[in-house]
Design a protein around this motif. Structure first.
Motif, PDB file in Angstrom:
ATOM      1  N   ALA A  81       0.873  -1.069   0.011  1.00  0.00           N
ATOM      2  CA  ALA A  81       0.063  -0.028  -0.039  1.00  0.00           C
ATOM      3  C   ALA A  81       0.860   1.129  -0.109  1.00  0.00           C
ATOM      4  CB  ALA A  81      -1.204   0.018   1.161  1.00  0.00           C
ATOM      5  N   ASP A  82       2.005   1.213   0.762  1.00  0.00           N
ATOM      6  CA  ASP A  82       2.852   2.406   0.793  1.00  0.00           C
ATOM      7  C   ASP A  82       3.580   2.813  -0.658  1.00  0.00           C
ATOM      8  OD1 ASP A  82       2.585   2.629   3.658  1.00  0.00           O
ATOM      9  OD2 ASP A  82       4.550   1.490   3.911  1.00  0.00           O
ATOM     10  N   ASP A 138       2.103   1.567  -3.514  1.00  0.00           N
ATOM     11  CA  ASP A 138       1.232   1.897  -4.539  1.00  0.00           C
ATOM     12  C   ASP A 138       1.020   3.614  -3.875  1.00  0.00           C
ATOM     13  OD1 ASP A 138       0.562  -0.504  -5.411  1.00  0.00           O
ATOM     14  OD2 ASP A 138      -1.069  -0.600  -4.079  1.00  0.00           O
ATOM     15  N   GLU A 139       0.874   4.122  -2.919  1.00  0.00           N
ATOM     16  CA  GLU A 139       0.819   5.423  -2.314  1.00  0.00           C
ATOM     17  C   GLU A 139       1.805   6.293  -3.256  1.00  0.00           C
ATOM     18  OE1 GLU A 139       0.278   6.279   1.557  1.00  0.00           O
ATOM     19  OE2 GLU A 139      -2.080   6.235   1.332  1.00  0.00           O
ATOM     20  N   ALA A 151       1.183   6.499  -6.785  1.00  0.00           N
ATOM     21  CA  ALA A 151       0.255   7.415  -7.176  1.00  0.00           C
ATOM     22  C   ALA A 151       0.661   8.892  -7.101  1.00  0.00           C
ATOM     23  CB  ALA A 151      -1.167   7.231  -6.318  1.00  0.00           C
ATOM     24  N   LEU A 152       1.189   9.173  -5.967  1.00  0.00           N
ATOM     25  CA  LEU A 152       1.835  10.675  -5.813  1.00  0.00           C
ATOM     26  C   LEU A 152       2.409  11.036  -7.183  1.00  0.00           C
ATOM     27  CD1 LEU A 152       1.968  13.128  -4.062  1.00  0.00           C
ATOM     28  CD2 LEU A 152       3.833  12.038  -2.651  1.00  0.00           C
ATOM     29  N   ARG A 186      -5.901  10.279  -7.853  1.00  0.00           N
ATOM     30  CA  ARG A 186      -5.232   9.290  -7.030  1.00  0.00           C
ATOM     31  C   ARG A 186      -4.067  10.004  -6.297  1.00  0.00           C
ATOM     32  NH1 ARG A 186      -5.484   6.376 -11.964  1.00  0.00           N
ATOM     33  NH2 ARG A 186      -3.534   6.672 -12.152  1.00  0.00           N
ATOM     34  N   LYS A 211      -5.681  12.230  -3.513  1.00  0.00           N
ATOM     35  CA  LYS A 211      -5.966  11.247  -2.507  1.00  0.00           C
ATOM     36  C   LYS A 211      -5.114  10.778  -1.474  1.00  0.00           C
ATOM     37  CE  LYS A 211      -8.500   6.923  -1.526  1.00  0.00           C
ATOM     38  NZ  LYS A 211      -9.131   5.617  -1.918  1.00  0.00           N
ATOM     39  N   VAL A 212      -3.668  10.729  -2.164  1.00  0.00           N
ATOM     40  CA  VAL A 212      -2.580  10.464  -1.085  1.00  0.00           C
ATOM     41  C   VAL A 212      -2.203  11.584  -0.407  1.00  0.00           C
ATOM     42  CG1 VAL A 212       0.061  10.064  -1.254  1.00  0.00           C
ATOM     43  CG2 VAL A 212      -1.530   8.627  -2.858  1.00  0.00           C
ATOM     44  N   ARG A 265       5.546   7.244   5.371  1.00  0.00           N
ATOM     45  CA  ARG A 265       4.601   8.460   5.237  1.00  0.00           C
ATOM     46  C   ARG A 265       5.110   9.726   5.432  1.00  0.00           C
ATOM     47  NH1 ARG A 265      -0.063   7.168   3.795  1.00  0.00           N
ATOM     48  NH2 ARG A 265      -1.206   8.688   4.705  1.00  0.00           N
TER      49      ARG A 265
END
Length: 137
Positions: free
Chosen positions: A54-55, A57-58, A61-62, A83, A86-87, A113
């Motif tokens: 998930a990290d 993917d974020e 996306a960023l 996307r 959303k991040v 993060r």
């Protein structure tokens, strides 16, 4: 009439970070690549970094959202923008009261993060300064 050559634009550290992030391409293909990028840019400490899918993917996306803004397309990729936004919406940052190099600072404990929040802060700085125009792809 002879035109003078333009001197190259010297980018800020924030713009350098954003440029490096958006140019990762296939070099951000797995969690180890993300860890390497974060360490290389001093966005995470040395040692093991627990990075989830998930990290990753974020992060992607960023990156793709920022790229969508920087590309000179008449119509940016709306899905990539959504996307990426959303991040950004999910990252916790705080504004520094005192002037410093990093006006927006991470307000999170998780290393990945926190690294993404630093990239977000750099992006905010690049937008505010107008330097994003010099980063156009």
């Amino acid at each position: 009439m002879k035109t003078q050559p333009q001197s190259p634009v010297r980018l800020s550290p924030a713009a350098d970070l954003v440029a490096a992030f958006v140019s990762t391409g296939a070099a951000l293909g797995d969690r180890a690549d993300l860890a390497h990028f974060l360490r290389a840019h001093r966005l995470a400490a040395e040692g093991a970094i627990p990075i989830t899918l998930a990290d990753l993917d974020e992060a992607i996306a960023l990156r793709e959202g920022i790229r969508a803004v920087l590309e000179q397309a008449a119509e940016p990729d709306q899905e990539a923008l959504a996307r990426g936004q959303k991040v950004l919406d999910g990252l916790r940052v705080t504004v520094r009261l005192q002037p410093s190099q990093e006006q927006l600072a991470p307000a999170v404990v998780d290393e990945v993060r926190r690294g993404l929040a630093r990239i977000a802060g750099a992006w905010a700085t690049v937008l505010a300064s107008g330097e994003w125009r010099h980063l156009r792809r």
